[in-house]
Design a protein around this motif. Structure first.
Motif, mmCIF file in Angstrom:
data_model
loop_
_atom_site.group_PDB
_atom_site.id
_atom_site.type_symbol
_atom_site.label_atom_id
_atom_site.label_comp_id
_atom_site.label_asym_id
_atom_site.label_seq_id
_atom_site.Cartn_x
_atom_site.Cartn_y
_atom_site.Cartn_z
ATOM 1 N N ASP A 59 -3.759 1.374 9.130
ATOM 2 C CA ASP A 59 -3.521 1.106 7.708
ATOM 3 C C ASP A 59 -4.779 1.201 6.860
ATOM 4 O OD1 ASP A 59 -0.855 0.667 8.188
ATOM 5 O OD2 ASP A 59 -1.029 -1.515 8.296
ATOM 6 N N THR A 63 -1.545 -0.232 -3.648
ATOM 7 C CA THR A 63 -0.644 0.122 -4.735
ATOM 8 C C THR A 63 -1.201 -0.322 -6.094
ATOM 9 O OG1 THR A 63 1.274 -0.024 -3.280
ATOM 10 C CG2 THR A 63 1.692 -0.183 -5.653
ATOM 11 N N LYS A 116 5.751 3.692 0.706
ATOM 12 C CA LYS A 116 5.305 2.325 0.461
ATOM 13 C C LYS A 116 5.262 1.561 1.785
ATOM 14 C CE LYS A 116 5.104 2.489 -4.104
ATOM 15 N NZ LYS A 116 3.832 2.353 -4.828
ATOM 16 N N LYS A 117 4.230 0.765 1.985
ATOM 17 C CA LYS A 117 4.108 -0.030 3.198
ATOM 18 C C LYS A 117 3.398 -1.343 2.901
ATOM 19 C CE LYS A 117 2.384 -0.060 7.944
ATOM 20 N NZ LYS A 117 1.651 0.661 9.012
ATOM 21 N N THR A 151 0.832 -1.198 0.000
ATOM 22 C CA THR A 151 0.000 0.000 0.000
ATOM 23 C C THR A 151 0.870 1.252 0.000
ATOM 24 O OG1 THR A 151 -0.096 0.110 2.424
ATOM 25 C CG2 THR A 151 -1.796 -1.200 1.320
ATOM 26 N N THR A 152 0.213 2.387 -0.173
ATOM 27 C CA THR A 152 0.881 3.689 -0.107
ATOM 28 C C THR A 152 0.212 4.519 0.972
ATOM 29 O OG1 THR A 152 1.339 3.599 -2.482
ATOM 30 C CG2 THR A 152 1.562 5.740 -1.401
ATOM 31 N N THR A 153 1.000 5.050 1.891
ATOM 32 C CA THR A 153 0.465 5.850 2.982
ATOM 33 C C THR A 153 0.137 7.268 2.505
ATOM 34 O OG1 THR A 153 2.623 6.657 3.726
ATOM 35 C CG2 THR A 153 1.891 4.514 4.568
ATOM 36 N N SER A 154 -0.471 8.050 3.390
ATOM 37 C CA SER A 154 -0.813 9.439 3.052
ATOM 38 C C SER A 154 0.423 10.293 2.804
ATOM 39 C CB SER A 154 -1.646 10.060 4.172
ATOM 40 O OG SER A 154 -0.940 10.004 5.407
ATOM 41 N N ASN A 206 -4.753 3.579 3.926
ATOM 42 C CA ASN A 206 -3.677 3.446 2.943
ATOM 43 C C ASN A 206 -4.276 3.075 1.588
ATOM 44 O OD1 ASN A 206 -1.981 3.906 5.081
ATOM 45 N ND2 ASN A 206 -1.087 1.856 5.109
ATOM 46 N N THR A 207 -3.648 3.512 0.529
ATOM 47 C CA THR A 207 -4.114 3.197 -0.827
ATOM 48 C C THR A 207 -3.415 1.947 -1.336
ATOM 49 O OG1 THR A 207 -4.443 5.554 -1.295
ATOM 50 C CG2 THR A 207 -4.334 4.064 -3.187
ATOM 51 N N SER A 221 0.980 -3.588 4.190
ATOM 52 C CA SER A 221 -0.085 -3.633 5.195
ATOM 53 C C SER A 221 -0.534 -5.073 5.405
ATOM 54 C CB SER A 221 -1.270 -2.777 4.763
ATOM 55 O OG SER A 221 -0.900 -1.418 4.659
ATOM 56 N N LYS A 257 -8.869 2.078 -1.053
ATOM 57 C CA LYS A 257 -8.365 2.138 0.304
ATOM 58 C C LYS A 257 -8.360 0.714 0.883
ATOM 59 C CE LYS A 257 -8.027 6.629 0.311
ATOM 60 N NZ LYS A 257 -6.713 7.298 0.282
#
Length: 219
Positions: free
Chosen positions: A136, A142, A91-92, A84-87, A139-140, A94, A147
């Motif tokens: 999380d 990727t 990159k994370k 995912t992508t955080t605000s 988070n978007t 989740s 969400k």
């Protein structure tokens, strides 16, 4: 969900008790517990396997010659990660987890009687929502506009194929098995047109693959 699990538990316990009463020599009730590694196979997201756990009850009954049957239920918590992508545009990975119960009906071939067996058959899985940590949820995912929290409402009833091997003695056995979900875990998401659009106007499709190591203790 909780009512369904309680009902399944009651049915299994009653069935096991009757099986043990009818044939104490031919049936063996076992308690299992172990760890699992689960992957989500799909073309929508970037995923990594995670470590979970499982445990339950089963009964093995003599069937014919070197064949036995195994039926029972286990509870599980499977985990995997989705990129995912955080605000803050970081990159994370989740972590997501899925909990539920499974009912198995397996055929077992006794390669070495009372010591080694090869087991296979269908598994009915009833599971809860796909959950992730509160931190999380926004988070978007990727590669999409989704969400993480929007993946929660997955299909609640799924089917798996089980293949495994067990080795040991009449009291204690080690079990290694693999399950592949032949149903689409994410299919319920396809009923929401807005979610499909956020997923690059692509249908959701995901199948779980889980490898597990367990110890079985026969009563």
């Amino acid at each position: 969900m909780k009512k369904a699990l309680l009902a399944l538990s009651f049915v299994l316990c009653a069935t096991l008790a009757m099986a043990q009463y009818r044939n104490k020599d031919g049936n063996r009730i076992g308690i299992t517990g172990g760890v699992s590694q689960t992957s989500l196979f799909n073309s929508n997201f970037v995923t990594k396997p995670g470590i979970g756990f499982n445990g339950g009850l089963s009964v093995r009954g003599n069937y014919y010659n070197n064949w036995s049957m195994i039926y029972g239920m286990q509870f599980f918590q499977n985990k995997f990660s989705i990129e995912t992508t955080t605000s803050s545009l970081q990159k994370k990975e989740s972590e997501f987890n899925i909990q539920g119960a499974q009912i198995r009906l397996l055929l077992s071939y006794n390669v070495v009687k009372n010591h080694v067996s090869f087991d296979f058959g269908p598994v009915l899985q009833i599971n809860d929502k796909l959950k992730t940590a509160n931190s999380d949820q926004n988070n978007t995912i990727t590669g999409t506009n989704l969400k993480a929290v929007q993946l929660e409402e997955i299909s609640k009833v799924n089917g798996n194929v089980y293949v495994g091997i067990s080795a040991g003695n009449r009291r204690i056995r080690a079990i290694v098995h693999y399950q592949y979900g032949f149903t689409n875990l994410l299919n319920k998401l396809n009923s929401e047109e807005d979610l499909v659009l956020l997923n690059n106007n692509t249908k959701f499709k995901g199948n779980l693959g889980t490898i597990s190591g367990q110890l079985l203790f026969n009563l």
